[in-house]
Design a protein around this motif. Structure first.
Motif, short mmCIF file in Angstrom:
data_model
loop_
_atom_site.label_atom_id
_atom_site.label_comp_id
_atom_site.label_asym_id
_atom_site.label_seq_id
_atom_site.Cartn_x
_atom_site.Cartn_y
_atom_site.Cartn_z
N UNK A 1 0.79 -1.36 -0.15
CA UNK A 1 -0.01 -0.16 -0.05
C UNK A 1 0.65 1.43 0.04
N UNK A 2 0.60 2.13 -0.75
CA UNK A 2 1.48 3.33 -1.19
C UNK A 2 0.85 4.41 -0.97
N UNK A 3 -0.60 4.41 -1.12
CA UNK A 3 -1.60 5.60 -1.11
C UNK A 3 -2.88 5.29 -0.75
N UNK A 4 -3.69 6.21 -0.38
CA UNK A 4 -5.17 6.01 -0.03
C UNK A 4 -5.94 7.00 -0.48
N UNK A 5 -7.01 6.88 -0.94
CA UNK A 5 -8.10 7.91 -1.38
C UNK A 5 -9.29 7.77 -0.64
N UNK A 6 -9.93 8.81 -0.27
CA UNK A 6 -11.23 8.75 0.55
C UNK A 6 -12.26 9.47 -0.41
N UNK A 7 -13.48 9.08 -0.07
CA UNK A 7 -14.58 9.79 -0.84
C UNK A 7 -15.79 9.86 0.33
N UNK A 8 -16.08 11.24 0.12
CA UNK A 8 -17.04 11.92 0.98
C UNK A 8 -18.09 12.77 0.54
N UNK A 9 -18.93 12.96 0.84
CA UNK A 9 -20.17 14.05 0.55
C UNK A 9 -20.06 15.18 1.35
#
Length: 291
Positions: A1-9
């Motif tokens: 794992x080298x990066x993380x993306x999150x998705x919110x409203x």
């Protein structure tokens, strides 16, 4: 794992660390790299970029989200962690992040709600963001009225707008993924020295855009393991070098490379095994024949 993306409203924006404090608390080069990622996010989605501690009204003090996921990912994992706030019904009505930032009083928030309702009227009252009030006999409270804002709908863009937004975030996700560290074994070979002795060489390189420590913060953390090479001669071959396994440390992005060698005594046709544990750059292996 080298990066993380999150998705919110939430009010539409591309958020980056830090979640508390200021940019001065982060490595300067890491902040510049985050801004580079942010420029791509703006290009693919049209969203503005903001550090999380400024994700608030301009009249408010900077927020301080202790233990917030992106800062945890950066500070404790050494990774680039970003969040997309995909937008709310306000964004669909034409009131984006800067409008959200500029509202400082209850009166301005109420006027924004009226602008939303006027947009809803013009849009044929779709989607259903408001329900007429109606009488209801509550078993505990008695006669009450229910209705008003449908919060689940207010918290999201319209499906048509979300589809467009998702296409842009998808393009950014592909870009982010394309930057991953990529550890490879290159230029393997064995040369006969004489008297059954062979010199074996291999080049271990990182051809990914990011270094194997990902961030400069990550270079200081034991959690992100350095690149390790494990040389395994088979039975019947003797390792003459003092050291078979070697820790190469972290490899820089794109140009990080190390040429390493071993000496073994063995017969022609013998196959040696080279295993590389590349951390965020992935694991890889190669067979090297004495020939």
């Amino acid at each position: 794992i080298f990066g993380v993306l999150g998705y919110h409203t939430g009010p539409a924006a591309f958020l980056r660390p830090p979640s508390v404090g200021s940019d001065n608390d982060l490595d300067e080069r890491d902040v510049r790299k985050m801004e580079e990622f942010g420029a791509v996010a703006t290009e693919t989605t049209g969203l503005p970029v903001t550090p999380i501690y400024r994700y608030c009204s301009k009249a408010s003090r900077n927020i301080a989200l202790h233990g917030h996921f992106p800062s945890t990912g950066y500070s404790h994992w050494g990774l680039f962690v970003f969040e997309f706030e995909l937008g709310t019904i306000m964004d669909s009505a034409g009131m984006g992040f800067e409008d959200f930032r500029s509202r400082t009083t209850d009166a301005e928030n109420q006027e924004a709600a009226r602008r939303l309702m006027r947009w809803w009227d013009r849009n044929g009252r779709k989607p259903e963001i408001f329900l007429p009030w109606r009488a209801f006999n509550h078993p505990q409270f008695g006669p009450v009225e229910v209705g008003g804002r449908v919060l689940g709908v207010w918290a999201n863009m319209t499906m048509a707008d979300l589809q467009t937004r998702a296409a842009g975030t998808y393009r950014f996700t592909l870009h982010h993924a394309s930057q991953h560290p990529d550890v490879r074994i290159e230029e393997t070979g064995a040369v006969a020295i004489g008297d059954g002795i062979w010199r074996i060489r291999a080049r271990v390189s990182n051809r990914g855009a990011l270094p194997t420590h990902v961030t400069n913060r990550g270079a200081k953390l034991r959690r992100l393991q350095p690149v390790r090479v494990e040389f395994r001669p088979p039975k019947g071959a003797e390792l003459l070098s003092m050291q078979g396994h070697q820790d190469l440390g972290h490899l820089a992005g794109s140009t990080g490379t190390r040429l390493i060698e071993w000496f073994v005594r063995g017969k022609s046709g013998t196959v040696c095994r080279l295993d590389v544990k590349g951390g965020t750059g992935g694991n890889t292996s190669a067979d090297i024949e004495l020939a």
